[in-house]
Design a protein around this motif. Sequence first.
Motif, PDB file in Angstrom:
ATOM      1  N   PRO A 441       0.678  -1.359  -0.086  1.00 59.80           N
ATOM      2  CA  PRO A 441       0.086  -0.025  -0.010  1.00 59.80           C
ATOM      3  C   PRO A 441       0.821   1.214  -0.048  1.00 59.80           C
ATOM      4  N   GLU A 442       1.889   1.189   0.795  1.00 64.69           N
ATOM      5  CA  GLU A 442       2.620   2.525   0.802  1.00 64.69           C
ATOM      6  C   GLU A 442       3.463   2.463  -0.486  1.00 64.69           C
ATOM      7  N   GLY A 443       4.065   1.653  -1.100  1.00 67.26           N
ATOM      8  CA  GLY A 443       4.640   1.582  -2.420  1.00 67.26           C
ATOM      9  C   GLY A 443       3.887   2.208  -3.332  1.00 67.26           C
ATOM     10  N   LEU A 444       2.492   1.806  -3.484  1.00 67.78           N
ATOM     11  CA  LEU A 444       1.613   2.067  -4.483  1.00 67.78           C
ATOM     12  C   LEU A 444       1.310   3.700  -4.253  1.00 67.78           C
ATOM     13  N   ALA A 445       1.341   4.168  -3.205  1.00 66.91           N
ATOM     14  CA  ALA A 445       0.868   5.432  -2.871  1.00 66.91           C
ATOM     15  C   ALA A 445       2.176   6.432  -3.376  1.00 66.91           C
ATOM     16  N   GLN A 446       3.136   5.850  -2.860  1.00 66.14           N
ATOM     17  CA  GLN A 446       4.711   6.621  -3.256  1.00 66.14           C
ATOM     18  C   GLN A 446       4.909   6.677  -4.665  1.00 66.14           C
ATOM     19  N   LEU A 447       4.567   5.552  -5.385  1.00 62.85           N
ATOM     20  CA  LEU A 447       4.640   5.421  -6.885  1.00 62.85           C
ATOM     21  C   LEU A 447       3.779   6.362  -7.713  1.00 62.85           C
ATOM     22  N   ASP A 448       2.535   6.383  -7.037  1.00 64.23           N
ATOM     23  CA  ASP A 448       1.563   7.211  -7.535  1.00 64.23           C
ATOM     24  C   ASP A 448       2.107   8.631  -7.634  1.00 64.23           C
ATOM     25  N   GLY A 449       2.856   9.276  -6.431  1.00 68.56           N
ATOM     26  CA  GLY A 449       3.316  10.482  -6.648  1.00 68.56           C
ATOM     27  C   GLY A 449       4.576  10.621  -7.496  1.00 68.56           C
ATOM     28  N   TYR A 450       5.350   9.633  -7.661  1.00 67.06           N
ATOM     29  CA  TYR A 450       6.251   9.771  -8.485  1.00 67.06           C
ATOM     30  C   TYR A 450       5.970   9.793  -9.937  1.00 67.06           C
ATOM     31  N   LEU A 451       4.829   9.126 -10.266  1.00 63.51           N
ATOM     32  CA  LEU A 451       4.529   8.993 -11.621  1.00 63.51           C
ATOM     33  C   LEU A 451       3.449  10.519 -11.926  1.00 63.51           C
ATOM     34  N   ASP A 452       3.210  11.038 -10.990  1.00 62.85           N
ATOM     35  CA  ASP A 452       2.396  12.185 -11.210  1.00 62.85           C
ATOM     36  C   ASP A 452       3.324  13.424 -11.574  1.00 62.85           C
ATOM     37  N   ARG A 453       4.355  13.157 -10.703  1.00 61.58           N
ATOM     38  CA  ARG A 453       5.572  14.313 -10.859  1.00 61.58           C
ATOM     39  C   ARG A 453       6.339  14.113 -12.419  1.00 61.58           C
TER      40      ARG A 453
END
Length: 495
Positions: A441-453
């Motif tokens: 769950p934490e990884g998906l949220a962090q990757l989400d932010g990275y992809l958004d950037r």
Amino acid sequence: MDRYFVVHAPRQTGKTTGLRTLASELTAEGDIAALKFSCERAKVAHDDVGWAESMLLDSIREAARRSGWPKKLLPPDPWPQATPGSRISAALAEWCHRSPRRVVLFFDEINALQGDSLVSFLCQLRDGHNARPDGHPFPASVILCGLRDVRDYKTAVGADPGRCNPTSPFNIVTESLRLGDFTADQIGELYGQHTEATGQEFTKDAVDRVFELTQGQPWLVNALAHEITFEMGVTGAITAGHVEDAKERLIRARAIHLDSLAARLHEPRVRRVIEPIVAGTVPSMDGSIDDDVSYVHDLGLIRGTMDLEIANPIYREVLLRVLGDRTARLVRSDPRSFVMRDGRFDLERLLREFVVFWREHGEVIVQQEGYHEAACQIILMAFLHRLVNGGGYLDREYAAGTKRLDVLVRWPYTGPDGERLVQREAMELKVWRAGKEDPLPEGLAQLDGYLDRLSLTTGVLVIFDRRPEAPPWNQRGTFDEATTPSGRQVTVLRG
């Protein structure tokens, strides 16, 4: 003037050039004899105080002779006789007594002195400094210049860096100064001098990319420009693309400055700081870590002493390449086989090939890796580097405490209409450690932010299982699909 200083900065940041210029300018004023000389030859003396003193005094005399000064400013010849352990003090006092000008000395490469030789030198310097108010002749000002702050000289000789007692030889320094890096504007000004002299322009994008890659580290700023203009032979306007190519050439050539940094990585006190940065974990909280952090900062490997990050993207690249060298030798796949017919990079196939590699070699490499906590990150980065860097680029972001390592693959290719395009693939690496919850769950949220950037719609999350109850090695490497909190579809690889 009349004060003693420490000037410290990482290697190849202009310390020696700056001291030489300052000594020349002070001497030209007419009432000061300022001399810059190196202490490096005294390194071999270790604890032999008398031998170290002889080599220091020889270095001073040779530097004075090369200076072209008139005879009346030169040090006495021979030096006065004195007992080992007091020869530096006696020699400098005699010179200052005879000199018609105030003597100012710049001890370059002071970090070459070690053990008893360093303690003896600093004690003599302190005694002479403190005797000046009573009319005792001694240098009007001194700069001790090297890699480390004065507190680290205390550590080098076994003293407690956190204590300062009235008899300490380390407390004569008025101020410790660290040379800073270039700002983006200063890089533009420096490169502008080249444009004025030759007419060859550095575009704004090129200057911005140099600052982004180097964060103003002086040696890197100059080395990139030299690589482009002399080694690559670029004759027209210099672009960000030229800067990118020069960066790769410098790293592949492992230039001496980069090699000297790489050689430090396996020092225990360097590893204690760098390992949690690569692993994304929290550094040790014992009392010695602060001094280790300061030491690694003084070497120039990290940006600051609070938020632990590697100093610049080029160092990030070099660090992981060096740590992954042994792993990269085991990668037998042909990088060209991952290029698809349309010119794009086959990331899906690379991940499948990595699973085969991980099952075959992962357990052994993890056990042998000196950076044990960061072993998974180092292994995957070595695999990616071996197969991507032939025609593409890897950008990595990592820092202590983040519990992640972000990777961007950039793969230039030619589109169907002949246009130049860049394929971008984002990955995030996380580790499932003993006693912790599944980091999915934490990884998906962090990757989400990275992809958004990055303005990307898909990505890859890699989770390495380091728990004792992890599946057997021959069963690791499963693929799943998952959705990030904002709805992006990502591939999850569990290794």
